[in-house]
Write an enzyme that holds these catalytic residues in place. Sequence first.
Site, PDB file in Angstrom:
ATOM      1  N   HIS A 149     -16.154  56.282  17.955  1.00  0.00           N
ATOM      2  CA  HIS A 149     -17.139  55.460  17.247  1.00  0.00           C
ATOM      3  C   HIS A 149     -18.417  55.351  18.062  1.00  0.00           C
ATOM      4  CE1 HIS A 149     -14.699  53.114  14.013  1.00  0.00           C
ATOM      5  NE2 HIS A 149     -14.343  54.378  14.071  1.00  0.00           N
ATOM      6  N   TYR A 188     -18.492  43.246  12.499  1.00  0.00           N
ATOM      7  CA  TYR A 188     -18.288  41.887  13.015  1.00  0.00           C
ATOM      8  C   TYR A 188     -19.181  40.964  12.181  1.00  0.00           C
ATOM      9  CZ  TYR A 188     -16.119  43.796  17.274  1.00  0.00           C
ATOM     10  OH  TYR A 188     -15.285  44.441  18.179  1.00  0.00           O
ATOM     11  N   TYR A 236     -20.229  46.184  25.528  1.00  0.00           N
ATOM     12  CA  TYR A 236     -19.154  46.480  24.575  1.00  0.00           C
ATOM     13  C   TYR A 236     -18.420  47.766  24.961  1.00  0.00           C
ATOM     14  CZ  TYR A 236     -16.663  46.744  20.109  1.00  0.00           C
ATOM     15  OH  TYR A 236     -15.661  46.788  19.149  1.00  0.00           O
ATOM     16  N   LYS A 266     -12.086  43.408  24.721  1.00  0.00           N
ATOM     17  CA  LYS A 266     -12.007  43.596  26.182  1.00  0.00           C
ATOM     18  C   LYS A 266     -10.596  43.469  26.749  1.00  0.00           C
ATOM     19  CE  LYS A 266     -16.086  44.568  26.951  1.00  0.00           C
ATOM     20  NZ  LYS A 266     -15.855  45.906  26.449  1.00  0.00           N
ATOM     21  N   PRO A 272     -10.527  38.100  21.681  1.00  0.00           N
ATOM     22  CA  PRO A 272     -10.603  39.531  21.316  1.00  0.00           C
ATOM     23  C   PRO A 272     -11.943  39.961  20.710  1.00  0.00           C
ATOM     24  CG  PRO A 272      -9.088  38.354  19.883  1.00  0.00           C
ATOM     25  CD  PRO A 272      -9.489  37.396  20.939  1.00  0.00           C
TER      26      PRO A 272
END
Length: 388
Positions: free
Chosen positions: A72, A200, A384, A296, A292
Amino acid sequence: MRTQVAIIGAGPAGLMLGRLLELAGIEAVIIERRSADYVLSRIRAGVLEQGSMALMDRAGVSSRMHKQGLLHEGIELSFDGERHRIDFSALIGRQVMVYGQTEMTRDLMDARAASGALTIYEADDVQLHDFDGATPHVTYRRNGVTQRLDCAVIAGCDGYHGISRQSVPQQALTTFERVYPFGWLGVLVDQPPVAHELIYAHHERGFALCSMRSPSRSRYYVQVPADEQVAAWSDQRFWDELRLRLDPQTAASLVTGPAIEKSIAPLRSFVAEPLRFGALFLAGDAAHIVPPTGAKGLNLAMSDVGSLADALIEWFVEHSPAGINAYSTQVLQRIWKAERFSWWMTSLLHTFPETGPFGRRIQRAEFDYLRGSLAAQQSLAENYVGLE
Ligand code: FAS
Ligand code: PHB
């Protein structure tokens, strides 16, 4: 029985540590409370940082990941229905891999079984002894018989509720914790993902996440109160609520189906310091927990055991204590950076009724700043995909 390293816990941290030590010729026995099937039945993480992918390569267990994993190049943030893509490749030239923790654990289990290295499953009443003295050892009961495993080092990879951290004298440990007033209700469904990348979503009704495991299996989450019960959520109620939190176009594209797994995970930030007590070393969720939101948890566990393996190889092979002496300080620096990012992503994307209208305006301003600032997007991207 005697070994060089006794590893407590056969989750991803324990299995990866065992594999890295084995490849360096260091003997390790893994002691696990549950059965292998139970460990594999737990549905958890879904996103691997490049560091975790590299560790899978180093461990020689990455062929399935490279075949089945989904690379991704970015994620989507949605704020009250407005979407903004964070383009990792354009911003920092790096990516992440969508590959379920279950599959990673299976790859490590298969490699361990093939090599014949010893994993003791369904071990009851595991106890750690004398890790601050001359004869560190572990006892456990199996089939009603108490066994003893003598060792030079104990690696506590037994998660947040494990025995390792609890075996450390209270006065020797400092813990830092923030418990969030909500959890994640997660659903696994055998339907194609609603989008090519993760979404998100922040919405006044609460956070939602659209993720996946493969082109035909999706993973979705909605924020629920901390005391929520799974039984209160029919599939239909979940899908209706998820649609309400997504932008109209995404909501309209959602393909639903019967949940093959449904569970609620509590959210907390937690760190224990230090991570070493004589011959006992803590790694993974035994040492820290992150919400979450930043993907991580698993990746931090992987970076812990990568560092611990290097330190133990230096100790057992080169007889140098430098790595084991530096382990706690070095790894805690990385842990706290991941804790910060996970806390920040959680603060940005969830609803916190107690912070009121002012809190929501601050979240809106944070999103607007992100959307307009390349520097802010680069900061999110590099955290990220994993700080190098
Ligand atoms: P684990 O908890 O995975 O493994 C510890 C092992 O030790 C377990 O197999 C346990 O049975 C065993 N054990 C416990 N006590 C023992 C004892 N006394 N004796 C012997 N063995 C013992 N992370 C993400 O990045 N993304 C996510 O979406 C995500 N979702 C999660 C959802 C849930 C419900 C949970 C609990 C965690 C989630 N995480 C997520 C974090 C998770 O993936 C962890 O970071 C990861 O499992 C850490 O791996 P380990 O440190 O190996 O701990
Ligand atoms: C998941 O797919 O389970 C997942 C992905 C990203 C997260 C959390 C969970 O941040």
